[in-house]
Design a protein around this motif. Structure first.
Motif, mmCIF file in Angstrom:
data_model
loop_
_atom_site.group_PDB
_atom_site.id
_atom_site.type_symbol
_atom_site.label_atom_id
_atom_site.label_comp_id
_atom_site.label_asym_id
_atom_site.label_seq_id
_atom_site.Cartn_x
_atom_site.Cartn_y
_atom_site.Cartn_z
ATOM 1 N N ARG A 87 0.830 -1.211 0.000
ATOM 2 C CA ARG A 87 0.000 0.000 0.000
ATOM 3 C C ARG A 87 0.862 1.257 0.000
ATOM 4 O O ARG A 87 0.564 2.240 -0.679
ATOM 5 C CB ARG A 87 -0.950 -0.014 1.198
ATOM 6 N N GLN A 88 1.964 1.223 0.758
ATOM 7 C CA GLN A 88 2.855 2.385 0.807
ATOM 8 C C GLN A 88 3.523 2.616 -0.551
ATOM 9 O O GLN A 88 3.616 3.745 -1.018
ATOM 10 C CB GLN A 88 3.905 2.197 1.899
ATOM 11 N N ARG A 89 3.976 1.547 -1.210
ATOM 12 C CA ARG A 89 4.568 1.689 -2.548
ATOM 13 C C ARG A 89 3.558 2.277 -3.528
ATOM 14 O O ARG A 89 3.896 3.134 -4.347
ATOM 15 C CB ARG A 89 5.041 0.340 -3.080
ATOM 16 N N LEU A 90 2.316 1.817 -3.453
ATOM 17 C CA LEU A 90 1.279 2.328 -4.331
ATOM 18 C C LEU A 90 1.081 3.826 -4.101
ATOM 19 O O LEU A 90 1.002 4.592 -5.069
ATOM 20 C CB LEU A 90 -0.031 1.573 -4.117
ATOM 21 N N GLU A 91 1.034 4.248 -2.857
ATOM 22 C CA GLU A 91 0.852 5.674 -2.560
ATOM 23 C C GLU A 91 2.044 6.495 -3.040
ATOM 24 O O GLU A 91 1.872 7.583 -3.587
ATOM 25 C CB GLU A 91 0.605 5.892 -1.072
ATOM 26 N N GLU A 92 3.244 5.973 -2.860
ATOM 27 C CA GLU A 92 4.443 6.673 -3.334
ATOM 28 C C GLU A 92 4.450 6.761 -4.865
ATOM 29 O O GLU A 92 4.822 7.788 -5.437
ATOM 30 C CB GLU A 92 5.702 5.988 -2.817
ATOM 31 N N ALA A 93 4.034 5.687 -5.531
ATOM 32 C CA ALA A 93 3.982 5.696 -6.994
ATOM 33 C C ALA A 93 2.904 6.667 -7.472
ATOM 34 O O ALA A 93 3.125 7.412 -8.430
ATOM 35 C CB ALA A 93 3.717 4.289 -7.531
ATOM 36 N N ARG A 94 1.747 6.674 -6.817
ATOM 37 C CA ARG A 94 0.700 7.648 -7.175
ATOM 38 C C ARG A 94 1.215 9.065 -7.075
ATOM 39 O O ARG A 94 0.954 9.892 -7.946
ATOM 40 C CB ARG A 94 -0.513 7.481 -6.257
ATOM 41 N N ALA A 95 1.928 9.355 -5.989
ATOM 42 C CA ALA A 95 2.481 10.704 -5.802
ATOM 43 C C ALA A 95 3.477 11.032 -6.924
ATOM 44 O O ALA A 95 3.458 12.122 -7.480
ATOM 45 C CB ALA A 95 3.134 10.815 -4.436
ATOM 46 N N ALA A 96 4.349 10.066 -7.261
ATOM 47 C CA ALA A 96 5.341 10.298 -8.318
ATOM 48 C C ALA A 96 4.666 10.501 -9.674
ATOM 49 O O ALA A 96 5.150 11.277 -10.501
ATOM 50 C CB ALA A 96 6.319 9.122 -8.386
ATOM 51 N N LEU A 97 3.531 9.825 -9.890
ATOM 52 C CA LEU A 97 2.807 9.936 -11.148
ATOM 53 C C LEU A 97 1.869 11.141 -11.176
ATOM 54 O O LEU A 97 1.329 11.492 -12.224
ATOM 55 C CB LEU A 97 1.996 8.659 -11.415
ATOM 56 N N GLY A 98 1.645 11.730 -10.012
ATOM 57 C CA GLY A 98 0.709 12.854 -9.925
ATOM 58 C C GLY A 98 -0.737 12.426 -10.002
ATOM 59 O O GLY A 98 -1.609 13.180 -10.410
ATOM 60 N N VAL A 99 -1.012 11.173 -9.619
ATOM 61 C CA VAL A 99 -2.375 10.641 -9.641
ATOM 62 C C VAL A 99 -2.920 10.716 -8.211
ATOM 63 O O VAL A 99 -2.383 10.062 -7.314
ATOM 64 C CB VAL A 99 -2.402 9.186 -10.150
ATOM 65 N N PRO A 100 -3.987 11.507 -7.988
ATOM 66 C CA PRO A 100 -4.495 11.651 -6.628
ATOM 67 C C PRO A 100 -5.163 10.388 -6.101
ATOM 68 O O PRO A 100 -5.550 9.515 -6.870
ATOM 69 C CB PRO A 100 -5.526 12.788 -6.761
ATOM 70 N N GLN A 101 -5.302 10.341 -4.794
ATOM 71 C CA GLN A 101 -6.039 9.270 -4.133
ATOM 72 C C GLN A 101 -7.479 9.281 -4.640
ATOM 73 O O GLN A 101 -8.045 10.337 -4.859
ATOM 74 C CB GLN A 101 -6.079 9.503 -2.617
ATOM 75 N N PRO A 102 -8.084 8.115 -4.812
ATOM 76 C CA PRO A 102 -9.489 8.076 -5.244
ATOM 77 C C PRO A 102 -10.408 8.564 -4.132
ATOM 78 O O PRO A 102 -10.100 8.545 -2.995
ATOM 79 C CB PRO A 102 -9.746 6.625 -5.583
#
Length: 153
Positions: free
Chosen positions: A138-153
């Motif tokens: 879950r932490q990797r996913l959140e870090e990748a979302r941040a790097a991609l600029g994709v907000p939390q759903p």
């Protein structure tokens, strides 16, 4: 905090035990293209073990990131209520567009890498995942979302 890089690339997911691993490594944090508000990204699935090692292209979109987050929640729930007669099983991203992973919540955990649109090869790996693997995923996913600029759903 996880070490969310492999050879300088952001890892979206890493499933590993002491001797083998499967990781999804982003080729870039910039979308490869976009259409109708959906962003598309390029990654590689990297398989490493004493027996077989290799990589295959995996494409995904911003909605697939939402789906991955939902899968991690479902995996947590299935882990808490493990039923050996009916193990959890899900594909990510959806089968048919590029390579994909099939996650099978057995004991041990099984990950299949399917190259259904290319070589038609499937690699299955049984992983003895450590206790905190879902928290790290879950932490990797959140870090990748941040790097991609994709907000939390």
């Amino acid at each position: 905090m996880t070490d969310n890089s492999a050879a300088g690339r952001t890892e979206l997911m890493r499933l590993a035990d002491a001797t083998q691993s499967i990781s999804i490594q982003l080729r870039s944090t910039t979308p490869s293209h976009h259409s109708a508000g959906t962003l598309y990204y390029d990654a590689d699935v990297v398989v490493t073990s004493d027996f077989v090692s290799g990589s295959v292209y995996l494409g995904f979109d911003s909605q697939d990131l939402v789906h991955l987050g939902q899968l991690l929640v479902l995996l947590q729930e299935s882990d808490e209520e493990f039923d050996p007669d009916d193990p959890f099983m899900a594909d990510w991203p959806s089968e048919g567009r590029t390579a994909y992973l099939r996650l099978i919540g057995e004991d041990p955990f099984v990950v299949e890498v399917h190259d259904g649109t290319g070589s038609q090869v499937v690699v299955a790996m049984c992983l003895d995942l450590h206790e905190d693997w879902l928290t790290e995923a879950r932490q990797r996913l959140e870090e990748a979302r941040a790097a991609l600029g994709v907000p939390q759903p």
